[in-house]
Design a protein around this motif. Structure first.
Motif, PDB file in Angstrom:
ATOM      1  N   VAL A  45      -3.645  -9.119   1.843  1.00  0.00           N
ATOM      2  CA  VAL A  45      -2.940  -8.116   1.041  1.00  0.00           C
ATOM      3  C   VAL A  45      -2.305  -7.086   1.967  1.00  0.00           C
ATOM      4  O   VAL A  45      -2.931  -6.644   2.934  1.00  0.00           O
ATOM      5  N   THR A  46      -1.060  -6.709   1.656  1.00  0.00           N
ATOM      6  CA  THR A  46      -0.438  -5.587   2.344  1.00  0.00           C
ATOM      7  C   THR A  46      -0.136  -4.493   1.334  1.00  0.00           C
ATOM      8  O   THR A  46       0.148  -4.768   0.168  1.00  0.00           O
ATOM      9  N   THR A  47      -0.217  -3.257   1.791  1.00  0.00           N
ATOM     10  CA  THR A  47       0.119  -2.105   0.956  1.00  0.00           C
ATOM     11  C   THR A  47       1.083  -1.226   1.730  1.00  0.00           C
ATOM     12  O   THR A  47       1.253  -1.366   2.940  1.00  0.00           O
ATOM     13  N   ASN A  48       1.713  -0.314   1.019  1.00  0.00           N
ATOM     14  CA  ASN A  48       2.546   0.703   1.654  1.00  0.00           C
ATOM     15  C   ASN A  48       2.643   1.887   0.700  1.00  0.00           C
ATOM     16  O   ASN A  48       2.167   1.810  -0.449  1.00  0.00           O
ATOM     17  N   PRO A  49       3.226   2.989   1.131  1.00  0.00           N
ATOM     18  CA  PRO A  49       3.285   4.165   0.250  1.00  0.00           C
ATOM     19  C   PRO A  49       4.007   3.904  -1.067  1.00  0.00           C
ATOM     20  O   PRO A  49       3.622   4.460  -2.107  1.00  0.00           O
ATOM     21  N   ILE A 109      -3.539  -0.997   5.356  1.00  0.00           N
ATOM     22  CA  ILE A 109      -3.306   0.355   4.839  1.00  0.00           C
ATOM     23  C   ILE A 109      -2.497   1.125   5.869  1.00  0.00           C
ATOM     24  O   ILE A 109      -2.759   1.036   7.068  1.00  0.00           O
ATOM     25  N   GLU A 110      -1.511   1.867   5.399  1.00  0.00           N
ATOM     26  CA  GLU A 110      -0.552   2.497   6.294  1.00  0.00           C
ATOM     27  C   GLU A 110      -0.910   3.943   6.637  1.00  0.00           C
ATOM     28  O   GLU A 110      -1.351   4.710   5.785  1.00  0.00           O
ATOM     29  N   VAL A 111      -0.692   4.275   7.908  1.00  0.00           N
ATOM     30  CA  VAL A 111      -0.792   5.665   8.335  1.00  0.00           C
ATOM     31  C   VAL A 111       0.280   6.477   7.600  1.00  0.00           C
ATOM     32  O   VAL A 111       1.377   5.978   7.319  1.00  0.00           O
ATOM     33  N   ASP A 112      -0.033   7.721   7.274  1.00  0.00           N
ATOM     34  CA  ASP A 112       0.920   8.640   6.637  1.00  0.00           C
ATOM     35  C   ASP A 112       2.292   8.506   7.309  1.00  0.00           C
ATOM     36  O   ASP A 112       2.443   8.769   8.508  1.00  0.00           O
ATOM     37  N   PRO A 113       3.323   8.059   6.579  1.00  0.00           N
ATOM     38  CA  PRO A 113       4.628   7.790   7.198  1.00  0.00           C
ATOM     39  C   PRO A 113       5.325   9.031   7.741  1.00  0.00           C
ATOM     40  O   PRO A 113       6.258   8.921   8.535  1.00  0.00           O
ATOM     41  N   ARG A 114       4.852  10.210   7.346  1.00  0.00           N
ATOM     42  CA  ARG A 114       5.431  11.433   7.907  1.00  0.00           C
ATOM     43  C   ARG A 114       5.093  11.588   9.383  1.00  0.00           C
ATOM     44  O   ARG A 114       5.684  12.423  10.074  1.00  0.00           O
ATOM     45  N   ASN A 137     -12.266  -6.387   8.045  1.00  0.00           N
ATOM     46  CA  ASN A 137     -11.046  -7.121   7.684  1.00  0.00           C
ATOM     47  C   ASN A 137      -9.917  -6.207   7.227  1.00  0.00           C
ATOM     48  O   ASN A 137      -8.966  -6.653   6.596  1.00  0.00           O
ATOM     49  N   VAL A 138      -9.994  -4.916   7.562  1.00  0.00           N
ATOM     50  CA  VAL A 138      -8.862  -4.029   7.298  1.00  0.00           C
ATOM     51  C   VAL A 138      -7.929  -4.053   8.496  1.00  0.00           C
ATOM     52  O   VAL A 138      -8.334  -4.332   9.631  1.00  0.00           O
ATOM     53  N   MET A 139      -6.636  -3.801   8.240  1.00  0.00           N
ATOM     54  CA  MET A 139      -5.658  -3.592   9.302  1.00  0.00           C
ATOM     55  C   MET A 139      -4.988  -2.246   9.059  1.00  0.00           C
ATOM     56  O   MET A 139      -4.668  -1.903   7.913  1.00  0.00           O
ATOM     57  N   ILE A 140      -4.751  -1.509  10.116  1.00  0.00           N
ATOM     58  CA  ILE A 140      -4.073  -0.221  10.008  1.00  0.00           C
ATOM     59  C   ILE A 140      -2.594  -0.441  10.321  1.00  0.00           C
ATOM     60  O   ILE A 140      -2.243  -0.971  11.371  1.00  0.00           O
ATOM     61  N   LYS A 141      -1.740  -0.027   9.376  1.00  0.00           N
ATOM     62  CA  LYS A 141      -0.296  -0.219   9.557  1.00  0.00           C
ATOM     63  C   LYS A 141       0.307   0.952  10.327  1.00  0.00           C
ATOM     64  O   LYS A 141       0.156   2.113   9.932  1.00  0.00           O
ATOM     65  N   VAL A 162      -4.426  -4.058  13.842  1.00  0.00           N
ATOM     66  CA  VAL A 162      -3.182  -3.338  13.555  1.00  0.00           C
ATOM     67  C   VAL A 162      -2.138  -4.274  12.950  1.00  0.00           C
ATOM     68  O   VAL A 162      -1.894  -5.379  13.442  1.00  0.00           O
ATOM     69  N   ASN A 163      -1.512  -3.774  11.877  1.00  0.00           N
ATOM     70  CA  ASN A 163      -0.326  -4.394  11.294  1.00  0.00           C
ATOM     71  C   ASN A 163       0.847  -3.507  11.700  1.00  0.00           C
ATOM     72  O   ASN A 163       0.926  -2.357  11.281  1.00  0.00           O
ATOM     73  N   VAL A 164       1.729  -4.030  12.543  1.00  0.00           N
ATOM     74  CA  VAL A 164       2.892  -3.257  12.970  1.00  0.00           C
ATOM     75  C   VAL A 164       4.000  -3.470  11.946  1.00  0.00           C
ATOM     76  O   VAL A 164       4.395  -4.603  11.668  1.00  0.00           O
ATOM     77  N   THR A 165       4.514  -2.386  11.380  1.00  0.00           N
ATOM     78  CA  THR A 165       5.464  -2.487  10.284  1.00  0.00           C
ATOM     79  C   THR A 165       6.843  -1.961  10.661  1.00  0.00           C
ATOM     80  O   THR A 165       7.026  -1.360  11.717  1.00  0.00           O
TER      81      THR A 165
END
Length: 369
Positions: A45-49, A109-114, A137-141, A162-165
């Motif tokens: 699963v991928t997520t984003n803001p 799960i993504e780091v705050d895009p700001r 099994n989490v990845m930090i985007k 890490v998931n590089v986005t």
């Protein structure tokens, strides 16, 4: 491949990991995510803001959580809600993670895009999210901005997956792979077991066609119009050729010998934006073993219904892909300019979605209080 396999089974058997580009409390509570794992061969699963902003704005699945958080600072509330969802999804996918020997079953799960232009803050938040979700099994985007690259290395060096986005250009993708290798080399020096340190490089697809098609339409000549809908797949195929070069390198061989797993290319933004195009084109034209395709549910269901997997559609296509890009650039369209614009727009769009998420959450907290 098995003769009676359905399209998603065939895609999986061809070596493409199917990840769902969506997550919500409703999807978790209803058992829908578990159902998609069972019936649609979803293994991540991928997520984003944008996804979380949409989830919070619809229905009442978060009512109880917002009531519990009433009076809480909105940013803390958002982090609590999103990390709870990601942790729950990671638990649903834990069996996949174990069966795949830590390769799949991942939730991003993504780091705050700001913070996309702030290296140190990105590192700090990535570490906090990793510790808060507290699942292997989490990845930090982390976005593939110039400032994101050293953060990618630093976070991987801590043994964090890490998931590089937001990757659009081949040159930036090469820099991402270099950051990945450097991170694993440092992780090895730091004494981390490399095998469970997962990484994917999210190479965006459909947005490339959307922007270049717009420019081709403006040109309007028959030659220009004939190139519509070709840039995105060609760009992705060139990215895969760059990946093959890295995997064949001595530098990667040394890491692989130490137990490292490849940073898989992940095809992102695979929902077709032009209704004139085949709705599964960014799936069936990018079939090659060892990649991930993360799909919005609409694309996943379309592929499950009528997707076609005939063969590897990527390996050996770099020459033709390069010719396609050259033909586009011959019309005065500069790929580097387009991909930089798309990266900048991507950061802005995610910042906007984050602000919408904050506003929606604040409204929910206010009403619950």
């Amino acid at each position: 491949m098995t003769e009676q396999a359905n399209p998603t089974q065939r895609l999986s058997e061809a070596g493409v990991a199917i990840w769902l580009d969506d997550l919500s409390r409703e999807r978790l509570d209803s058992g829908n995510l578990a159902e998609l794992i069972e019936t649609r061969d979803v293994v991540g699963v991928t997520t984003n803001p944008t996804i979380f902003a949409g989830a919070l704005a619809q229905g009442d699945a978060y009512a109880a959580a917002l009531a519990e958080l009433a009076g809480t600072d909105v940013e803390a509330a958002v982090e609590k809600i999103t990390t709870d969802d990601v942790r729950a999804a990671a638990d649903v996918l834990r069996g996949v993670y174990d069966r795949s020997n830590t390769v799949d079953g991942r939730v991003s799960i993504e780091v705050d895009p700001r913070l996309a232009r702030d290296t140190e803050a990105t590192i700090e938040v990535a570490k906090r999210l990793w510790a808060t979700v507290d699942r292997p099994n989490v990845m930090i985007k982390i976005p593939a901005t110039a400032e994101g690259l050293p953060a990618i290395t630093a976070v991987l060096a801590e043994g964090i997956s890490v998931n590089v986005t937001l990757i659009f250009s081949i040159d930036r993708y090469k820099a991402v792979m270099d950051a990945f290798l450097a991170g694993l080399e440092q992780a090895k020096e730091n004494g981390h077991d490399l095998a469970p340190v997962g990484s994917v490089a999210s190479f965006f697809v459909s947005r490339v066609d959307a922007e270049i098609d717009k420019r081709l339409d403006t040109l309007g000549s028959d030659d220009a119009l004939a190139l519509r809908g070709q840039a995105a797949v060609a760009n992705a195929r060139l990215a895969y050729a760059a990946y093959e070069e890295v995997i064949a390198s001595d530098r990667w061989a040394a890491l692989a010998a130490a137990g490292a797993r490849p940073q898989r290319p992940l095809w992102a933004s695979t929902g077709v934006k032009n209704p004139a195009y085949r709705d599964t084109m960014y799936v069936d034209e990018l079939v090659v073993s060892g990649v991930v395709n993360t799909m919005p549910e609409k694309t996943l269901e379309a592929f499950a219904d009528h997707g076609v997997v005939l063969a590897d559609t990527v390996t050996g296509t770099a020459g033709t892909a390069a010719a396609t890009i050259a033909a586009i650039e011959a019309h005065g369209i500069v790929m580097d300019e387009v991909t930089q614009l798309l990266e900048d727009e991507g950061v802005v769009k995610f910042e906007k979605s984050w602000n919408e998420l904050l506003a929606t959450t604040q409204a929910g907290l206010d009403s619950a209080g």
